[in-house]
Scaffold this motif. Structure first.
Motif, PDB file in Angstrom:
ATOM      1  N   ARG A   5       0.816  -1.218   0.000  1.00 34.37           N
ATOM      2  CA  ARG A   5       0.000   0.000   0.000  1.00 34.37           C
ATOM      3  C   ARG A   5       0.850   1.269   0.000  1.00 34.37           C
ATOM      4  NH1 ARG A   5      -4.508   1.212   4.667  1.00 34.37           N
ATOM      5  NH2 ARG A   5      -5.019   3.299   4.008  1.00 34.37           N
ATOM      6  N   ASP A  49      -7.311   3.945  -3.781  1.00 36.37           N
ATOM      7  CA  ASP A  49      -8.044   2.683  -3.851  1.00 36.37           C
ATOM      8  C   ASP A  49      -8.715   2.559  -5.200  1.00 36.37           C
ATOM      9  OD1 ASP A  49      -8.777   0.329  -2.666  1.00 36.37           O
ATOM     10  OD2 ASP A  49     -10.323   1.158  -1.368  1.00 36.37           O
ATOM     11  N   PRO A  50      -8.478   1.580  -6.044  1.00 39.73           N
ATOM     12  CA  PRO A  50      -7.563   0.456  -5.829  1.00 39.73           C
ATOM     13  C   PRO A  50      -6.135   0.749  -6.286  1.00 39.73           C
ATOM     14  CG  PRO A  50      -8.765   0.121  -7.860  1.00 39.73           C
ATOM     15  CD  PRO A  50      -9.245   1.441  -7.277  1.00 39.73           C
ATOM     16  N   VAL A  51      -5.264  -0.213  -6.044  1.00 42.44           N
ATOM     17  CA  VAL A  51      -3.878  -0.170  -6.491  1.00 42.44           C
ATOM     18  C   VAL A  51      -3.767  -1.163  -7.640  1.00 42.44           C
ATOM     19  CG1 VAL A  51      -1.487  -0.612  -5.816  1.00 42.44           C
ATOM     20  CG2 VAL A  51      -3.088   0.322  -4.154  1.00 42.44           C
ATOM     21  N   SER A  61      -5.925  -5.642  -9.859  1.00 38.76           N
ATOM     22  CA  SER A  61      -6.319  -4.505  -9.028  1.00 38.76           C
ATOM     23  C   SER A  61      -6.554  -5.007  -7.613  1.00 38.76           C
ATOM     24  CB  SER A  61      -7.611  -3.866  -9.557  1.00 38.76           C
ATOM     25  OG  SER A  61      -7.355  -3.146 -10.727  1.00 38.76           O
ATOM     26  N   ARG A  63      -7.569  -3.940  -3.517  1.00 38.85           N
ATOM     27  CA  ARG A  63      -8.103  -2.937  -2.597  1.00 38.85           C
ATOM     28  C   ARG A  63      -6.987  -2.502  -1.663  1.00 38.85           C
ATOM     29  NH1 ARG A  63     -12.815  -6.668  -1.257  1.00 38.85           N
ATOM     30  NH2 ARG A  63     -11.475  -7.029   0.533  1.00 38.85           N
ATOM     31  N   LYS A  64      -7.130  -1.281  -1.135  1.00 41.37           N
ATOM     32  CA  LYS A  64      -6.151  -0.741  -0.209  1.00 41.37           C
ATOM     33  C   LYS A  64      -5.966  -1.661   0.997  1.00 41.37           C
ATOM     34  CE  LYS A  64      -7.439   3.430   0.748  1.00 41.37           C
ATOM     35  NZ  LYS A  64      -7.618   4.849   1.080  1.00 41.37           N
ATOM     36  N   ASP A  66      -6.388  -4.874   1.183  1.00 44.00           N
ATOM     37  CA  ASP A  66      -5.652  -6.088   0.799  1.00 44.00           C
ATOM     38  C   ASP A  66      -4.171  -5.771   0.606  1.00 44.00           C
ATOM     39  OD1 ASP A  66      -8.058  -7.400   0.889  1.00 44.00           O
ATOM     40  OD2 ASP A  66      -8.298  -7.564  -1.293  1.00 44.00           O
TER      41      ASP A  66
END
Length: 73
Positions: A5, A49-51, A61, A63-64, A66
């Motif tokens: 993140r 969000d998302p990365v 992709s 989620r932040k 995760d």
């Protein structure tokens, strides 16, 4: 220890550890993100969000929340 993140766009990192429990950790591993694999951060959305990452030759992709469970170096 840094997490996926916190990595800025355009950087490659190596996964050192997956935190989190049971189903979530399993899902991350099923996506191909395992210890020792190289991950390239392609894009981070304006709000983080998302990365978007490239792992094992394909785009993903995350989620932040995760991405915060993936420790990298």
């Amino acid at each position: 220890m840094k997490t996926l993140r916190e990595i800025p766009c355009g950087q490659s990192v190596k996964v050192t550890k997956l935190t989190g429990d049971g189903p979530v950790k399993r899902r991350i591993m099923d996506m191909g993100i395992t210890k020792g694999v190289e991950v390239y951060v392609r894009k981070v959305a304006p709000l983080g969000d998302p990365v978007e990452v490239t792992v094992r030759g394909y785009e993903l992709s995350l989620r932040k929340a995760d991405a915060a469970m993936i420790e990298v170096e």
